[in-house]
Design a protein around this motif. Sequence first.
Motif, PDB file in Angstrom:
ATOM      1  N   LEU A  92      14.749   3.470  -0.498  1.00 45.16           N
ATOM      2  CA  LEU A  92      13.459   2.805  -0.390  1.00 45.16           C
ATOM      3  C   LEU A  92      13.185   1.999  -1.656  1.00 45.16           C
ATOM      4  O   LEU A  92      13.372   2.499  -2.772  1.00 45.16           O
ATOM      5  CB  LEU A  92      12.329   3.815  -0.183  1.00 45.16           C
ATOM      6  N   GLN A  93      12.729   0.771  -1.457  1.00 44.42           N
ATOM      7  CA  GLN A  93      12.436  -0.113  -2.577  1.00 44.42           C
ATOM      8  C   GLN A  93      10.981   0.048  -3.010  1.00 44.42           C
ATOM      9  O   GLN A  93      10.078  -0.045  -2.186  1.00 44.42           O
ATOM     10  CB  GLN A  93      12.687  -1.575  -2.182  1.00 44.42           C
ATOM     11  N   PRO A  94      10.723   0.326  -4.307  1.00 42.20           N
ATOM     12  CA  PRO A  94       9.323   0.415  -4.760  1.00 42.20           C
ATOM     13  C   PRO A  94       8.594  -0.901  -4.539  1.00 42.20           C
ATOM     14  O   PRO A  94       9.182  -1.979  -4.669  1.00 42.20           O
ATOM     15  CB  PRO A  94       9.455   0.723  -6.258  1.00 42.20           C
ATOM     16  N   SER A  95       7.330  -0.818  -4.198  1.00 43.64           N
ATOM     17  CA  SER A  95       6.526  -2.011  -4.001  1.00 43.64           C
ATOM     18  C   SER A  95       5.965  -2.478  -5.330  1.00 43.64           C
ATOM     19  O   SER A  95       5.304  -1.716  -6.036  1.00 43.64           O
ATOM     20  CB  SER A  95       5.378  -1.734  -3.019  1.00 43.64           C
ATOM     21  N   ALA A  96       6.234  -3.736  -5.686  1.00 43.24           N
ATOM     22  CA  ALA A  96       5.768  -4.270  -6.964  1.00 43.24           C
ATOM     23  C   ALA A  96       4.274  -4.541  -6.965  1.00 43.24           C
ATOM     24  O   ALA A  96       3.662  -4.706  -8.022  1.00 43.24           O
ATOM     25  CB  ALA A  96       6.522  -5.562  -7.292  1.00 43.24           C
ATOM     26  N   THR A  97       3.662  -4.597  -5.790  1.00 40.60           N
ATOM     27  CA  THR A  97       2.228  -4.931  -5.716  1.00 40.60           C
ATOM     28  C   THR A  97       1.426  -3.854  -5.010  1.00 40.60           C
ATOM     29  O   THR A  97       0.310  -4.099  -4.568  1.00 40.60           O
ATOM     30  CB  THR A  97       2.046  -6.270  -4.973  1.00 40.60           C
ATOM     31  N   ASN A  98       1.968  -2.646  -4.913  1.00 40.82           N
ATOM     32  CA  ASN A  98       1.253  -1.585  -4.226  1.00 40.82           C
ATOM     33  C   ASN A  98       0.221  -0.957  -5.145  1.00 40.82           C
ATOM     34  O   ASN A  98       0.523  -0.597  -6.284  1.00 40.82           O
ATOM     35  CB  ASN A  98       2.245  -0.519  -3.733  1.00 40.82           C
ATOM     36  N   LEU A  99      -1.001  -0.813  -4.646  1.00 41.45           N
ATOM     37  CA  LEU A  99      -2.078  -0.235  -5.441  1.00 41.45           C
ATOM     38  C   LEU A  99      -1.935   1.267  -5.603  1.00 41.45           C
ATOM     39  O   LEU A  99      -2.106   1.813  -6.688  1.00 41.45           O
ATOM     40  CB  LEU A  99      -3.428  -0.565  -4.795  1.00 41.45           C
ATOM     41  N   ASN A 100      -1.595   1.943  -4.533  1.00 46.65           N
ATOM     42  CA  ASN A 100      -1.702   3.408  -4.508  1.00 46.65           C
ATOM     43  C   ASN A 100      -0.389   4.090  -4.844  1.00 46.65           C
ATOM     44  O   ASN A 100       0.212   4.789  -4.035  1.00 46.65           O
ATOM     45  CB  ASN A 100      -2.203   3.868  -3.140  1.00 46.65           C
ATOM     46  N   GLU A 101       0.071   3.904  -6.089  1.00 47.63           N
ATOM     47  CA  GLU A 101       1.308   4.552  -6.512  1.00 47.63           C
ATOM     48  C   GLU A 101       1.045   6.012  -6.876  1.00 47.63           C
ATOM     49  O   GLU A 101      -0.081   6.435  -7.067  1.00 47.63           O
ATOM     50  CB  GLU A 101       1.888   3.803  -7.717  1.00 47.63           C
ATOM     51  N   ILE A 102       2.125   6.782  -6.960  1.00 46.01           N
ATOM     52  CA  ILE A 102       2.015   8.203  -7.298  1.00 46.01           C
ATOM     53  C   ILE A 102       2.029   8.356  -8.814  1.00 46.01           C
ATOM     54  O   ILE A 102       2.878   7.800  -9.512  1.00 46.01           O
ATOM     55  CB  ILE A 102       3.172   9.000  -6.666  1.00 46.01           C
ATOM     56  N   ILE A 103       1.080   9.159  -9.343  1.00 49.86           N
ATOM     57  CA  ILE A 103       1.005   9.421 -10.772  1.00 49.86           C
ATOM     58  C   ILE A 103       1.007  10.930 -11.003  1.00 49.86           C
ATOM     59  O   ILE A 103       0.727  11.708 -10.092  1.00 49.86           O
ATOM     60  CB  ILE A 103      -0.266   8.802 -11.403  1.00 49.86           C
ATOM     61  N   VAL A 104       1.311  11.344 -12.235  1.00 48.18           N
ATOM     62  CA  VAL A 104       1.318  12.779 -12.553  1.00 48.18           C
ATOM     63  C   VAL A 104       0.471  13.105 -13.775  1.00 48.18           C
ATOM     64  O   VAL A 104       0.107  14.259 -13.994  1.00 48.18           O
ATOM     65  CB  VAL A 104       2.761  13.301 -12.796  1.00 48.18           C
ATOM     66  N   SER A 105       0.124  12.105 -14.599  1.00 47.38           N
ATOM     67  CA  SER A 105      -0.525  12.377 -15.875  1.00 47.38           C
ATOM     68  C   SER A 105      -2.001  12.723 -15.750  1.00 47.38           C
ATOM     69  O   SER A 105      -2.577  13.334 -16.645  1.00 47.38           O
ATOM     70  CB  SER A 105      -0.374  11.167 -16.808  1.00 47.38           C
ATOM     71  N   SER A 106      -2.652  12.320 -14.659  1.00 46.12           N
ATOM     72  CA  SER A 106      -4.091  12.529 -14.533  1.00 46.12           C
ATOM     73  C   SER A 106      -4.456  13.999 -14.417  1.00 46.12           C
ATOM     74  O   SER A 106      -5.463  14.453 -14.961  1.00 46.12           O
ATOM     75  CB  SER A 106      -4.632  11.770 -13.324  1.00 46.12           C
ATOM     76  N   SER A 107      -3.635  14.792 -13.697  1.00 41.01           N
ATOM     77  CA  SER A 107      -3.953  16.203 -13.476  1.00 41.01           C
ATOM     78  C   SER A 107      -2.767  17.124 -13.740  1.00 41.01           C
ATOM     79  O   SER A 107      -2.826  18.298 -13.420  1.00 41.01           O
ATOM     80  CB  SER A 107      -4.428  16.392 -12.032  1.00 41.01           C
ATOM     81  N   ARG A 108      -1.683  16.567 -14.305  1.00 43.11           N
ATOM     82  CA  ARG A 108      -0.416  17.299 -14.495  1.00 43.11           C
ATOM     83  C   ARG A 108       0.250  17.627 -13.167  1.00 43.11           C
ATOM     84  O   ARG A 108       1.194  18.407 -13.119  1.00 43.11           O
ATOM     85  CB  ARG A 108      -0.622  18.585 -15.306  1.00 43.11           C
ATOM     86  N   GLU A 109      -0.254  17.089 -12.064  1.00 47.36           N
ATOM     87  CA  GLU A 109       0.318  17.268 -10.733  1.00 47.36           C
ATOM     88  C   GLU A 109       0.399  15.906 -10.057  1.00 47.36           C
ATOM     89  O   GLU A 109      -0.379  14.996 -10.359  1.00 47.36           O
ATOM     90  CB  GLU A 109      -0.549  18.207  -9.880  1.00 47.36           C
ATOM     91  N   GLN A 110       1.330  15.757  -9.114  1.00 45.80           N
ATOM     92  CA  GLN A 110       1.450  14.493  -8.400  1.00 45.80           C
ATOM     93  C   GLN A 110       0.210  14.216  -7.556  1.00 45.80           C
ATOM     94  O   GLN A 110      -0.310  15.106  -6.896  1.00 45.80           O
ATOM     95  CB  GLN A 110       2.689  14.499  -7.492  1.00 45.80           C
ATOM     96  N   GLN A 111      -0.255  12.938  -7.608  1.00 43.99           N
ATOM     97  CA  GLN A 111      -1.384  12.533  -6.792  1.00 43.99           C
ATOM     98  C   GLN A 111      -1.393  11.011  -6.673  1.00 43.99           C
ATOM     99  O   GLN A 111      -0.860  10.312  -7.536  1.00 43.99           O
ATOM    100  CB  GLN A 111      -2.706  13.009  -7.399  1.00 43.99           C
ATOM    101  N   PRO A 112      -2.013  10.457  -5.621  1.00 48.31           N
ATOM    102  CA  PRO A 112      -2.136   9.001  -5.516  1.00 48.31           C
ATOM    103  C   PRO A 112      -3.051   8.450  -6.609  1.00 48.31           C
ATOM    104  O   PRO A 112      -4.016   9.097  -7.023  1.00 48.31           O
ATOM    105  CB  PRO A 112      -2.753   8.789  -4.122  1.00 48.31           C
TER     106      PRO A 112
END
Length: 759
Positions: A92-112
């Motif tokens: 799967l190719q990452p979307s260069a313009t996708n708003l809702n990427e997955i992050i981990v730093s906000s809560s130490r857990e994966q989230q949109p």
Amino acid sequence: MKQCCLLIIACIAALSSRAQQIYGRVADAQTREALPGVTVRLCHAPSGCTTNSAGRYELNAASADSIIISFTGYISQRIPVEQAQKRSVIYLQPSATNLNEIIVSSSREQQPRTTAPIAISTVSSQQLNEAKPVTLDQVLNKVSGVYMVDLGNEQHTMAIRQPIGYKSLFLYLEDGIPIRTIGDFNHNALIEINMAALRNIEVIRGPASSLYGSEAVGGAVNFITSAPTLVPTAKLQLEGSNWGYRRADFNISSTVKKLGFVVSGYYANQHNGYMDHSDFHKLALTGKLVYQANEKNKWTNAISYIDYKTDQTGGLDSAHFFARDYKNFQTFTYREVNALRIRSTWEHTWNNTNHTSFTAFFRNNRIGQNPFYAIKDVRGTPKAGGQINSDGFNSYGIIIQHKKQFGWKQAALIAGLSMDYSPASFWADYIDITKDAAGYYRSYIKTDSSLTDYNVGLLNSAAYTQFEFVPLTRLKVVAALRYDRMDYNFVNHLTPSAYTGAPSERNNFNALTPKLGLTYDLGRDHGIYANYSVGFAPPNISELYTGVKVPVLKPATYYNCEAGGWMAFAKGKGYVDLSLYYMKGSNEIISVREADGSYVNRNTGETSHKGIEWNIKYTPIRSLFFRTSGTYALHEFKAYEDGAKVYTDNQMNGAPKWITNTELTWKPSFLAGFRIGAEWQHIGDYYMDPANTSKYGGYDLFNARVGYEWKGFECWVNAMNLGDRLYATTAEKSAYGKTYRVGPRQTFNIGIAYTFTGK
């Protein structure tokens, strides 16, 4: 006979049914890492299955001719069943313009991204790969609100919601763990990052103390390292510049059954650059082992090692700077860094609603230097004084975290404990320096005079919790609270009459830092957020004890309010991300340049920091990518006096109002693998001193990048500072005079790489 016929028919049906089962794996097209949680479903079917921790899926495709594979932050694919059966791995190719990427730093857990009520940005693996940075500022400065200051040879300082300075207001993490112990900050800490090991970078702007503790005030930067690839991969990369820079990178990775590994690193060397006495070398190595015992248990072990040494170059006075005279009057100053980090993390999923992680880590760090900024002339003589010093620590730490999800209002609770004990030491010896008639510091002699010699037992302990729930449809509320305590056990080995004569004693600081935030989904990829947070920054060891008789510094506290929102463009063509903030600092510790050129740290009364940050990505046509990010901010002293001098209501020095970065990239459809881009970096003017008597005009830089990939091979040329603009990365004024740190000249980096990908 009838029973035999029925048995044969049943067997044929079972075999036919099994023949329609599709087995496969899904991985990231950029990193080749397995993607768990990917949705795989039949065409026109409302549901399907998700990939497991190893990226595997199994789907009964008896009634469909194609399947659809989708995942947050990636471009969905529709693949015919016959083709899917032949492909062992689907990328799967990452979307260069996708708003809702997955992050981990906000809560130490994966989230949109859209569920996090904070200002956070990501430097993706695709951006890292295409930018080919030789220093981290070349990618971090693409993030809105960030100005990472290049001090040469990977040396740096930072400005995120703060002026350019050298204070302990930024927290640098590797996979969620601080790379240095709290209380022993170094503004050059990112020297200790292995750029070849990075998968992506997440930047939290504003206080993140409620999760990460003290020093996470202006921002927290989390460097996330690569995980083992799903298939065997190997990469070799070579590059060089017109100023004597040479570098070699490598990466080897694979997964065999339940065990995955990745080893990566680079060696960089600079020789005969545009400035005298500016050579350096760096070796960076990282290894990681991941054992996925089963779907409930995962064990990760990682080790990083850095060996670095550089010549030190100081700033230039006005005459030499504007004459483009790149002489370096320091001929023997240096900085060397040795850093070792080891961590082991066990993750256990108890059931669908409970997850626990336990991390143990060790850090060994030493910085030795003959610093240019410690050199002071002896008036009326061809002599000067300086010092050779060494700062080191070991760390022994643990972090335990548990996440509990509830069936009520999508509620979840995260709770954690952390502790690290870091015995540290610092010594500095005086040196006699000889200066020639031309102004060069030519040689030095070691003396038996000790300026500083102490040990500190530093104990950091903390407990934190975060609760989130959805009280109303589309409204999410997040509340967090953290308690930190820092204990210093200071032992001075020198007499009270010494340069560092502070008495042996124990000090402690503690803080309770809350955060309250909310997000509201307006629908159709539109949303808003708001939060209130507090940041805490106690004095560092060097701020408290070095060169003082009695510790006088107080902890600095910051109160931050912010609001923002996001809006996606139609048809997935991009998005706008906006943040507004107001932060008030009390007892802020600032670095003041003295008349003799040295720096001292002082508490101010109050400061204020307010601004707007934006990030826009837009793809008007499929092959053209536009991005612009930046900030407009105002940083002011609200109550600050330095003796008889009153700076109240003055703008803080080193604080440009405008910081912007804009980029346009073209990837023509008729030439797959080719890219060409142009970048504009703008730093606005700012005052050079707290009295606001002199301004530096800022600068504009233009960079260009071109690259081409073909069947595993890649080549590129990065042209930095195209117009060979004379500029200063920092500009300061004191009673000693004006000092400019010269920015890199026009530079061409040329590289080639080959990546092998197995099946």
